[in-house]
Motif scaffolding. Structure first.
Motif, PDB file in Angstrom:
ATOM      1  N   ARG A 148       0.843  -1.198   0.000  1.00  0.00           N
ATOM      2  CA  ARG A 148       0.000   0.000   0.000  1.00  0.00           C
ATOM      3  C   ARG A 148       0.874   1.242   0.000  1.00  0.00           C
ATOM      4  NH1 ARG A 148      -2.855  -3.172  -1.529  1.00  0.00           N
ATOM      5  NH2 ARG A 148      -4.764  -4.039  -0.627  1.00  0.00           N
ATOM      6  N   ASP A 150       1.950   3.843   1.741  1.00  0.00           N
ATOM      7  CA  ASP A 150       1.781   4.149   3.159  1.00  0.00           C
ATOM      8  C   ASP A 150       2.966   4.843   3.820  1.00  0.00           C
ATOM      9  OD1 ASP A 150       3.392   1.954   2.887  1.00  0.00           O
ATOM     10  OD2 ASP A 150       2.049   0.551   3.915  1.00  0.00           O
ATOM     11  N   TYR A 435     -11.827  11.227  -7.404  1.00  0.00           N
ATOM     12  CA  TYR A 435     -12.227   9.993  -6.711  1.00  0.00           C
ATOM     13  C   TYR A 435     -13.246   9.218  -7.544  1.00  0.00           C
ATOM     14  CZ  TYR A 435      -9.968  11.972  -2.562  1.00  0.00           C
ATOM     15  OH  TYR A 435      -9.056  12.487  -1.679  1.00  0.00           O
ATOM     16  N   ILE A 452     -10.402   2.131  -0.164  1.00  0.00           N
ATOM     17  CA  ILE A 452      -9.638   3.375  -0.165  1.00  0.00           C
ATOM     18  C   ILE A 452      -8.140   3.092  -0.174  1.00  0.00           C
ATOM     19  CG2 ILE A 452      -8.955   5.223   1.434  1.00  0.00           C
ATOM     20  CD1 ILE A 452     -12.016   5.708   1.704  1.00  0.00           C
ATOM     21  N   GLU A 453      -7.722   2.079   0.553  1.00  0.00           N
ATOM     22  CA  GLU A 453      -6.298   1.739   0.547  1.00  0.00           C
ATOM     23  C   GLU A 453      -5.859   1.253  -0.834  1.00  0.00           C
ATOM     24  OE1 GLU A 453      -5.245  -0.794   3.758  1.00  0.00           O
ATOM     25  OE2 GLU A 453      -5.502   0.796   5.253  1.00  0.00           O
ATOM     26  N   GLY A 456      -5.723   4.228  -3.131  1.00  0.00           N
ATOM     27  CA  GLY A 456      -4.523   5.031  -2.877  1.00  0.00           C
ATOM     28  C   GLY A 456      -3.288   4.408  -3.498  1.00  0.00           C
ATOM     29  N   HIS A 459      -3.598   4.829  -7.352  1.00  0.00           N
ATOM     30  CA  HIS A 459      -3.369   6.227  -7.708  1.00  0.00           C
ATOM     31  C   HIS A 459      -1.868   6.521  -7.674  1.00  0.00           C
ATOM     32  CE1 HIS A 459      -4.044  10.602  -7.747  1.00  0.00           C
ATOM     33  NE2 HIS A 459      -3.116  10.660  -6.790  1.00  0.00           N
ATOM     34  N   THR A 460      -1.183   6.002  -6.664  1.00  0.00           N
ATOM     35  CA  THR A 460       0.248   6.247  -6.517  1.00  0.00           C
ATOM     36  C   THR A 460       1.037   5.490  -7.581  1.00  0.00           C
ATOM     37  OG1 THR A 460      -0.096   6.557  -4.160  1.00  0.00           O
ATOM     38  CG2 THR A 460       2.147   6.099  -4.858  1.00  0.00           C
TER      39      THR A 460
END
Ligand code: ZN
Length: 684
Positions: A148, A150, A435, A452-453, A456, A459-460
């Motif tokens: 993730r 993070d 989103y 959502i994780e 994310g 997206h990254t």
């Protein structure tokens, strides 16, 4: 299973600001006059002089582990966020809109009855997947599939992930026109290696409490053999901790810039089935990946092979449960808070569910909430005033660089090029992330966090195929904070920090320069400190200083590190001046430049006297008051061990390096903070 964004999220309640017995004293419009303790000499303890009465009369709210100026500013920001989130939930906006997603996320998180009714069912597929891991390739696939986005070691300083590896995408330090993927060390639930390896009695107690906590979490989830598994999990995490780098090394981009060919991971770090890992993480399109802490990556990979599969499966199952505790039945949530909130941070009570639901929403859909925040609560006039201050502070840095007698012309030229190319974003980003592809359900709190994780991460990961975007923000507008992105040479100043005690459109300039001005100067300084010195104006990792200049800079900064090493916030725990060096330099440079810029803004006129205070007194008192912070002991210890910032009260003492502070308050030799002129650290 990355860290659930909520666990360490700021908890907010109203400050319990007791009526002060000194309230009858004079007022100073724009400053907190009642906070000042006139029985303390500024030269003995400037922090206590500026905040002593506040310290005595303020109680840390029960749902918090610390409380200070950033929380005071956040009270208003959080009220705005609450209105946005409650409003979104009540509006029943059209399906698929951002507003609807904000409302639905909040509704799902708040619905503890639905969460209780589902029990541990949402967790079952993940636990089944872990139970089915039967060989090394399956272990690697699981770890890869749950990678993730993070961590962020140089912008946000977020180093912790309970996943075995953290994932980050950064502007490439060798080829700044593109992005690179990076893997970082992870695998621990407690905040840092020191919690596992430190031999003090205090940490021994914490580890005992941790082991018992793991046993209870596994028992709640009906995992068989909970006690034996708790022992094996602590043993494995301790081995993981032994491979980890310290905070100060992990934050050093020169130590992190290790491009490994993807095909070479098996050779550099044998053990983990790397091809299976990269395939599951969908990173096989990357020829080269940064191994940020190479010896830790090597150590973790070796452990993947050397430790029994059963130990890994126990650890993965426990992490899965822990990371989702907030959206599991309340027994999980309470047990997780009992250890991480109370034992590790010292907060007596958990914040109300509604407050946590708002915070979780603001974290999860940060720019959807932030877009509303910027539109509704950040007037163009505040933005314009901030931009004037930013321009003045950058000019102050320019003048200081010109005036340095020890710096070679070539170093000065690059420093000024960095100032020219510095991109300063105030309030909110120029464009907003979308989103659109994220699905949020009003009745599935667990699934929402999962989605959502994943969103994310995707997206990254997608950035790896896009041009570098210097307009992207790493903080949301509703955060009371500010950040320098040193490789990009970009500053973000979120809208929410432009509030008292940092900024107030209604007060005199001296107070705003001593408050938000010092914060702006702090962030500009990061472009030139021991972190910024690594990156040239184009973002190449290249020390642009001459050898002699850098030696001078190092000598000055080491003197500052020694100054902080001498502070003992706890009897048995000093500040680590090396760990906080970059921030301490930024504080010193920031207040220096803000002071210059304020003087210049006066255009030769005298500063107005307010409440009987001179302009200089207003400036320094404002600076002293933005660092007010009270800590519970475990939280203070945690900050000293893991954070790149010195605790607020000691940050206020940076003023002892400024000549103007001595004349402003008549500070004399013999007072505790007095430094002889030759011992005052001057970096710029
Ligand atoms: Zn900083």
């Amino acid at each position: 299973m990355t860290r659930l964004v909520i666990r360490h999220a700021t908890l907010v309640a109203l400050a319990l600001l007791a009526a002060t017995p000194l309230a009858a004293q004079r007022t100073i419009p724009g400053l907190d006059a009642a906070a000042i303790d006139t029985t303390v000499r500024p030269g003995d303890d400037f922090y206590r002089y500026a905040n002593g009465s506040w310290e005595r009369n303020t109680q840390i709210p029960n749902d918090r582990s610390s409380f200070g100026a950033f929380n005071i500013a956040a009270v208003l920001a959080d009220a705005h966020v609450r209105d946005i989130v409650h409003g979104a939930a009540a509006s029943h906006a059209a399906a698929g809109t951002e507003l609807r997603k904000v409302g639905d996320f909040y509704t799902s998180f708040l619905d503890t009855a639905a969460i209780a009714a589902r029990g541990t069912k949402p967790l079952a597929p993940l636990l089944d997947t872990i139970a089915a891991i039967n060989d090394q390739a399956a272990l690697a696939r699981f770890i890869g599939a749950h990678l993730r986005a993070d961590v962020d070691p140089i912008n946000l300083g977020t180093l912790h992930t309970s996943n075995l590896f953290g994932f980050w995408v950064t502007q490439d330090f060798n080829r700044p026109s593109r992005y690179s993927a990076a893997l970082l060390q992870g695998g621990l639930e407690m905040p840092d290696r020191s919690y596992y390896l430190d031999s003090s009695a205090k940490m021994n107690d914490v580890r005992g409490a941790y082991r018992a906590h793991i046993g209870r979490m596994l028992t709640l989830a009906n995992v068989g053999g909970a006690e034996a598994k708790a022992d094996s999990i602590v043993a494995l995490e301790t081995k993981i901790a032994a491979t980890h780098w310290k905070v100060e090394d992990s934050e050093d981009p020169a130590k992190g810039n290790n491009h490994w060919a993807r095909a070479d991971f098996a050779r550099h770090a044998p053990g983990l089935d790397w091809p299976a890992f990269f395939t599951a993480a969908r990173l096989t399109d990357q020829d080269s990946i940064l191994a940020w802490q190479p010896s830790a990556i090597t150590g973790l990979s070796a452990l993947a092979a050397s430790e029994p599969l059963g130990s890994w499966k126990a650890l993965l199952a426990y992490h899965a449960i822990e990371e989702r505790a907030a959206v599991l039945p309340s027994a999980f949530d309470r047990e997780s808070f009992a250890f991480f909130g109370q034992t590790l941070s010292g907060a007596p009570e958990q914040a109300a569910r509604d407050k946590r639901a708002i915070d979780a929403t603001s974290d999860a859909l940060g720019f959807a909430v932030g877009r509303q925040y910027a539109q509704r609560y950040f007037p163009a006039s505040a933005k314009a005033r901030a931009q004037v201050m930013v321009a003045g502070i950058i000019r102050a840095f320019q003048k200081r660089i010109d005036a340095l007698d020890w710096m070679a012309p070539s170093t000065k030229a690059e420093a000024k090029a960095k100032l020219r190319t510095l991109r300063v974003s105030v309030g909110y980003p120029d464009h907003w992330p979308s989103y659109a592809s994220l699905r949020i359900s009003p009745s599935d709190a667990y699934g929402n966090i999962d989605r959502i994780e994943r969103f994310g991460f995707e997206h990254t990961r997608a950035k790896l195929h896009q041009a570098v975007d210097k307009g992207e923000w790493v903080m949301t507008p509703q955060m009371v904070n500010a950040v320098n992105l040193p490789a990009m040479n970009v500053l973000n100043f979120p809208a929410a920090i432009f509030q008292p005690p940092f900024f107030d459109a209604k007060r005199v300039d001296a107070m705003n320069y001593g408050g938000i001005g010092a914060v702006i100067g702090h962030e500009v300084s990061h472009s030139f400190d021991n972190l910024g010195a690594n990156f040239d104006s184009k973002g190449h990792l290249r020390n642009w200083w001459t050898t002699a200049d850098f030696a001078h800079f190092q000598a000055a900064t080491q003197a500052l590190a020694r100054q902080y090493d001498a502070y003992h916030p706890l009897p048995d725990q000093a500040i680590n001046g090396q760990q906080t060096l970059s921030e301490d330099i930024a504080d010193l440079a920031g207040v220096t430049a803000a002071y210059d810029a304020w003087k210049e803004s006066l255009g030769g006129k005298a500063a107005p006297v307010v409440g009987g205070l001179t302009g200089d007194q207003q400036f320094f008192l404002s600076f002293g008051q933005i660092w007010r912070t009270k800590f519970r002991e475990p939280a203070l210890r945690r900050q000293l061990l893991t954070n790149g910032h010195a605790p607020g009260p000691w940050r206020a003492l940076t003023v002892r390096n400024l000549d103007a502070w001595y004349s402003t308050f008549g500070v004399k030799d013999g007072e505790a903070l007095y430094l002889a002129p030759g011992d005052r650290v001057r970096i710029w």
